[in-house]
Design an enzyme around this catalytic site. Structure first.
Site, PDB file in Angstrom:
ATOM      1  CE  LYS A  23      -3.728  -0.327   2.540  1.00  0.00           C
ATOM      2  NZ  LYS A  23      -4.369  -0.537   3.851  1.00  0.00           N
ATOM      3  NE  ARG A  92      -5.186   3.427   4.038  1.00  0.00           N
ATOM      4  CZ  ARG A  92      -5.140   3.846   2.569  1.00  0.00           C
ATOM      5  NH1 ARG A  92      -4.676   5.013   2.111  1.00  0.00           N
ATOM      6  NH2 ARG A  92      -5.933   3.042   1.554  1.00  0.00           N
ATOM      7  N   GLY A 101      -6.104  -9.670   8.294  1.00  0.00           N
ATOM      8  CA  GLY A 101      -5.592 -10.348   9.399  1.00  0.00           C
ATOM      9  C   GLY A 101      -5.118  -9.250  10.199  1.00  0.00           C
ATOM     10  CG  MET A 103      -4.564  -2.801  13.646  1.00  0.00           C
ATOM     11  SD  MET A 103      -3.529  -1.330  14.229  1.00  0.00           S
ATOM     12  CE  MET A 103      -4.106   0.067  12.829  1.00  0.00           C
ATOM     13  NE  ARG A 338      -6.282  -4.305  -3.047  1.00  0.00           N
ATOM     14  CZ  ARG A 338      -6.894  -4.428  -1.789  1.00  0.00           C
ATOM     15  NH1 ARG A 338      -6.226  -4.562  -0.831  1.00  0.00           N
ATOM     16  NH2 ARG A 338      -8.150  -4.031  -1.642  1.00  0.00           N
ATOM     17  CG  HIS A 454      -9.254 -49.133 -14.253  1.00  0.00           C
ATOM     18  ND1 HIS A 454     -10.661 -48.791 -14.436  1.00  0.00           N
ATOM     19  CD2 HIS A 454      -8.641 -49.564 -15.412  1.00  0.00           C
ATOM     20  CE1 HIS A 454     -10.823 -49.138 -15.736  1.00  0.00           C
ATOM     21  NE2 HIS A 454      -9.924 -49.773 -16.260  1.00  0.00           N
ATOM     22  NE  ARG A 560      -2.239 -44.763 -20.822  1.00  0.00           N
ATOM     23  CZ  ARG A 560      -2.529 -43.816 -20.140  1.00  0.00           C
ATOM     24  NH1 ARG A 560      -2.209 -43.686 -18.860  1.00  0.00           N
ATOM     25  NH2 ARG A 560      -3.534 -42.676 -20.510  1.00  0.00           N
ATOM     26  NE  ARG A 616       2.535 -48.631 -21.156  1.00  0.00           N
ATOM     27  CZ  ARG A 616       2.164 -48.190 -20.231  1.00  0.00           C
ATOM     28  NH1 ARG A 616       2.806 -47.333 -19.248  1.00  0.00           N
ATOM     29  NH2 ARG A 616       0.836 -48.581 -19.865  1.00  0.00           N
ATOM     30  CD  GLU A 776       7.974 -48.066 -17.030  1.00  0.00           C
ATOM     31  OE1 GLU A 776       7.025 -47.392 -16.395  1.00  0.00           O
ATOM     32  OE2 GLU A 776       7.810 -48.756 -17.994  1.00  0.00           O
ATOM     33  CB  SER A 795       9.224 -41.759 -22.978  1.00  0.00           C
ATOM     34  OG  SER A 795       8.158 -41.167 -22.250  1.00  0.00           O
ATOM     35  N   GLY A 797       8.798 -42.530 -17.536  1.00  0.00           N
ATOM     36  CA  GLY A 797       7.448 -42.890 -16.853  1.00  0.00           C
ATOM     37  C   GLY A 797       7.725 -42.559 -15.372  1.00  0.00           C
ATOM     38  CB  THR A 798       7.890 -39.243 -13.617  1.00  0.00           C
ATOM     39  OG1 THR A 798       6.623 -38.785 -14.366  1.00  0.00           O
ATOM     40  CG2 THR A 798       9.139 -38.774 -13.970  1.00  0.00           C
ATOM     41  CG  ASN A 799       2.536 -41.869 -13.287  1.00  0.00           C
ATOM     42  OD1 ASN A 799       2.896 -40.841 -12.858  1.00  0.00           O
ATOM     43  ND2 ASN A 799       1.512 -42.058 -13.989  1.00  0.00           N
ATOM     44  CG  ASP A 800       5.447 -47.840 -12.660  1.00  0.00           C
ATOM     45  OD1 ASP A 800       4.806 -48.179 -11.873  1.00  0.00           O
ATOM     46  OD2 ASP A 800       5.040 -48.288 -14.036  1.00  0.00           O
ATOM     47  CB  CYS A 863       4.797 -40.150 -20.746  1.00  0.00           C
ATOM     48  SG  CYS A 863       5.446 -41.755 -19.944  1.00  0.00           S
ATOM     49  CE1 TYR A 883       7.373 -37.011 -24.902  1.00  0.00           C
ATOM     50  CE2 TYR A 883       9.403 -37.032 -25.913  1.00  0.00           C
ATOM     51  CZ  TYR A 883       8.269 -37.716 -25.462  1.00  0.00           C
ATOM     52  OH  TYR A 883       8.578 -39.154 -25.135  1.00  0.00           O
TER      53      TYR A 883
END
Ligand code: ADP
Ligand code: MG
Ligand code: MG
Length: 906
Positions: A23, A92, A101, A103, A338, A454, A560, A616, A776, A795, A797-800, A863, A883
């Site tokens: 402010k 102020r 939150g 004053m 602002r 799933h 897949r 795949r 993976e 590629s 496979g960052t889940n596994d 992926c 990518y």
């Protein structure tokens, strides 16, 4: 030289929000670019921190304040504490980040028994004087001296009661004088001291109160909740501002405005004002303010000035502003500005329009839109005006909101869906054989499973809403109902799910449909031109490919193949293949699958042409295509009972010498079904694995049954050949899952080479495609330099890979201990949602380096689900990926995030 703690608005550095608060910095900036701001000064956040540290104001601060008050007196011709023409100020708070939150503002500071008569005389308005006085006593009492509001309200109501009026405006000067006196007594009584009459003492108390509010509970809680760290905002500044009055008559007003419409982004005057009122009245909602365009008629000259103010604000800040102003006797003052908070639609539209107006460049236009906020634009969401309480809570597994009738099995979903009904498929968990139910449903609700269950993965791929793992719901699919506590949901009951929050509601809540506006298309086109990283989609079917394309996917990063096996016409053939007792039987089933897969590939390649499609090879363990042991046992029990019924009926019909038995089911038919189910059950037991995700799957499966991968590779390559023959430019990539060593890749590659030679000579065309590996497993990362000798692309496979790096199984982690881990800060984020840069990221970086040592032009992508997350995308850019690939509906978010990653890297 001693430190400077106080800056006048004409000298403070408008860029230094850390020191002056948001402010304060903006008040300085506005003053210095020539906007009409009432004179004032800022006491710095440094003074605040030192005060809190030593419990005393730093030496010299009060003297500096005194000098600045003197400057205000010179500028305004008023006197602080003066008998004639008294100077009144507001006090102020304001830190670097806007933070409710802290004053509240104190208005009219400087009033006392001496200055009040001066104010009354000067304005010739006794009512105004006492009104200002009672407001000051209450605000100061409440905010600086912690006197409870109720004590003031009681007195105020009492005066109103005695005067016989309902609204404040009904009170005259004498009433307000009475109110003021009562308020002074309230403060005296509550604090044990008379209300401070010395104006400098008032100012000192107020300054200290603002500083103390930084460590108040509300402010601390807020900072914790929104992760505001000291390097974002540390301490609050105090702004002391000459009072201007919007309540001195009908040539006065107060208002708030947005430089553009914050709901639509439209470039128009937007805001509300109140004639003859103080700023707080607009917010307090005591009177209904008027829309700003009415000012055009009511105060045409001031409206013109307001338009000018708005144009200057935007022209200077090059950002939509949210501003406050007051008109005192036909003079317009700006009291605050602002950056405006707007919804995603408005952000996108204003970005494109501000660029077209020449206000901002493309870079700014892209950077000012938060990629995550685009989520709001891409899925239906619940109408925010609803006030329903959720019935149950699950995991937000696939964003979007949907309502429909509950159905408890996929077949029923299909029947009702075909009949045009909106349905929500409710299951304990879903299996591949439920897939036709997904197509027919608006959304999916499960009581078990996490964000990679799933249900979650399939729903995300289809862009349908899904709430998973709502454990409070007990699903009884056989009796076609579900219970939540003592509430029972029956088939046909309407529910609403919100896959963005995980909430489940009873009944229908209206939803707002997403819009892919022209402005969004423009902004994303700019993003694509800016970004280095390409954005692909994970898509498994022609329908999904079409969807991915509509979201602007530049290819398919993960197709897949097993998802193609799940359609109702294919699953029986897949089951046949699994149940095969020998190679011949298996080959016979595969021969039936081949044309189906080839046609799918052809269709997908054609839709995506000339973009790349990464296919795949089969990944999941085979038992996933079979019903569960439990289910088969149930079915067998039922079938055996039925056989007894059939036998009984035949015997009875024979004994009674009745005709017609031949039209009914025979015992032989029942026996045949039982035999098939028994075979399945044996197979299911045979395939049983303690830990299937670490078991017989991926390339391991492909090497034990080479004929399965051969069929798939043949399908891909024949589809490629046929497309090429038809002049369609296709770029398929064959990807091998779960690889741990180059030996595996070599074996699959041999089969690829053999088939390539055969198909090239048969079709008389040279096939163009790529062969690569999914990364993976941790071992694959360590052997990247070897794998890159054979693979043309990687590629992640960052889940596994995340499961493997953490040794967590995702579902167990998310359902059992991850919430505690993130809550207590043991882990910063859920690594299945936000890429774990420190652990998994280190492996990825090493893999990229090792891989490119062997093959410098190795193409590398990601992926896993994290591929659509903006922070993860920044990391992917940093380590040089080519990518990212994510579910189709996240593609727009990823496209914008990829542009951000590029711009922020520069
Ligand atoms: P917030 O941080 O809640 O926006 P503000 O400091 O902006 O609080 O003040 C609350 C109200 O008081 C606003 O309506 C503001 O316009 C008004 N106000 C603050 N200072 C002055 C002043 N010097 N003269 C007139 N009105 C003021
Ligand atoms: Mg304000
Ligand atoms: Mg995997």
């Amino acid at each position: 030289m001693s430190k400077k703690y106080v800056y006048s608005f004409s000298e403070g550095d408008g860029k230094n929000k850390h020191l002056l608060g948001g402010k304060g910095a903006n008040l300085c900036e506005m003053t210095q670019i020539g906007l009409n701001v009432p004179p004032g000064f800022v006491i710095t956040t440094e003074a605040c921190l030192e005060y809190l540290d030593r419990k005393a104001l730093p030496a010299g601060v009060l003297e500096e304040v005194g000098r600045h008050v003197q400057l205000l007196e010179e500028k305004t011709g008023k006197r602080f504490g003066g008998e004639h023409n008294p100077l009144l100020v507001s006090v102020r708070s304001g830190s670097a980040m806007s933070m409710p939150g802290m004053m509240d503002t104190i208005l009219n500071l400087g009033l006392n028994a001496t200055t009040l008569p001066g104010l009354i005389k000067q304005t010739n308005n006794e009512r105004f004087g006492y009104d200002a006085y009672r407001r000051f006593i209450q605000l100061f009492g409440k905010v600086a001296l912690s006197v409870p509001d109720e004590l003031f309200d009681e007195e105020f109501d009492e005066v109103k009661r005695q005067a016989g009026v309902k609204a404040d405006v009904g009170l005259n000067a004498a009433h307000l004088k009475d109110v003021s006196e009562r308020f002074l007594r309230v403060v005296h009584h509550h604090t044990g001291k008379p209300f401070p009459s010395d104006v400098f003492e008032q100012l000192e108390i107020a300054i200290k109160a603002v500083f103390n509010s930084w460590m108040g509970k509300r402010a601390i809680d807020y900072r914790r909740e929104f992760h505001i760290t000291p390097d974002m905002a540390n301490g609050t500044a105090v702004n002391v501002v000459t009072m201007v009055f919007g309540n001195m008559g009908n040539d006065c007003a107060t208002g708030v405005g947005f430089t553009r419409n914050p709901g639509t982004g439209e470039n128009e005057m937007f805001g509300e004002y109140l004639v003859n009122a103080q700023g707080e009245d607009v917010v307090a909602g005591i009177r209904t303010p008027k829309p700003v365009h009415e000012m055009k008629e009511e105060m045409p000259e001031l409206y013109r000035q307001l338009v000018e103010l708005r144009d200057k604000l935007e022209g200077h800040y090059k950002e939509v502003q949210d501003y406050e102003y007051t008109i005192e006797k036909s003079t317009l003052y700006c009291l605050q500005t602002r950056n405006g908070k707007m919804n995603a639609t408005a952000m996108v539209r204003s970005s494109v329009e501000m660029f077209n107006e020449g206000l901002i460049d493309r870079e700014r236009a892209l950077l000012r839109v938060n990629p995550d906020h685009l989520e709001q634009l891409l899925h239906p969401c619940l109408d925010p005006s609803h006030h329903q309480k959720p019935l149950a809570q699950g995991l937000p597994a696939s964003p979007g909101a949907a309502s429909g009738r509950c159905v408890f099995d996929a077949d029923q979903a299909e029947i009702l869906g075909r009949a045009g009904q909106k349905v929500i498929l409710v299951r304990e968990e879903t299996k591949p054989e439920d897939i036709h139910g997904f197509f027919a449903s608006q959304g999916i609700l499960t009581s078990r499973g996490g964000k990679t269950s799933h249900a979650a993965v399939v729903a995300r791929g289809m862009g349908k809403a899904c709430v998973a793992g709502a454990e409070g719901i007990k699903v009884h699919s056989r009796s076609r109902q579900a219970t939540i506590g003592d509430i029972t949901l029956r088939e046909g009951d309407i529910i609403t799910i919100d896959g963005s929050t995980g909430d489940v509601y009873l009944g229908e809540i209206p939803t707002i449909e997403p819009t892919f506006s022209e402005e969004l298309k423009t902004l994303l086109a700019w993003a694509d031109e800016t970004a280095q990283l390409k954005v692909m989609a994970n898509a498994d079917t022609p329908v999904a490919a079409q969807l991915a394309l509509s979201y602007g996917a530049m290819g398919i990063g993960l197709c897949r193949t097993e998802r193609m096996f799940n359609a109702t016409d294919r699953l029986p053939i897949v089951v046949e293949m699994i149940l095969a007792r020998n190679l011949e039987e298996r080959q016979a089933a595969l021969d039936k699958l081949l044309p189906i897969q080839r046609e799918d590939f052809k269709e997908i390649f054609t839709i995506m042409a000339p973009r790349p499609v990464t296919v795949r090879l089969l990944d999941p363990p085979m038992h996933e295509f079979l019903p569960s042991e439990h289910q088969l046992e149930d079915e067998l029990r039922a079938l055996e009972q039925y056989r007894t019924v059939v036998r009984g009926r035949i015997a009875a019909f024979g004994a009674l010498n009745l005709a017609g038995t031949s039209e009914n089911v025979t015992e032989e038919q029942v026996n045949a079904v039982i035999a098939k189910k028994e075979l399945m059950l044996r197979k299911v037991r045979e395939l049983y694995e303690v830990n299937p995700m670490l078991g017989h799957r991926g390339v391991r499966l492909g090497l034990t049954y080479p004929e399965i991968y051969e069929m798939q590779i043949r399908g891909i390559l024949e589809a490629t050949a046929q497309c090429q023959k038809e002049g369609i430019q296709v770029t398929p990539e064959i990807m091998v899952p779960q690889v741990i060593t180059s030996q595996e890749l070599r074996l699959v590659k041999e089969s690829v080479d053999k088939l390539r030679a055969e198909i090239e000579s048969r079709y008389g065309t040279k096939l163009s495609f790529r062969f690569g590996s999914m990364i993976e497993t941790v071992r694959a990362c360590t052997r990247a330099h070897e794998l890159a000798g054979i693979a043309e692309f990687f590629s992640f496979g960052t889940n596994d890979l995340t499961q493997a790096t953490f040794s967590f199984s995702r579902e167990d982690a998310e359902n059992k201990f991850l919430p505690l881990y993130t809550e207590h800060g043991i882990l910063h984020d859920n690594p299945f949602e936000v890429l774990d840069v420190n652990g998994v990221g280190t492996l990825m970086q090493m893999t990229v380096e090792r891989g490119r040592q062997t093959k410098s032009d190795l193409k590398v992508g990601i992926c896993g689900e994290q591929g659509g997350h903006p922070a993860s995308i920044r990391f992917c850019q940093k380590i040089g990926l080519n990518y990212v690939s994510c579910s189709a509906p996240r593609v727009p978010i990823a496209r914008l995030a990829a542009a951000h990653a590029q711009l922020l890297a520069q």
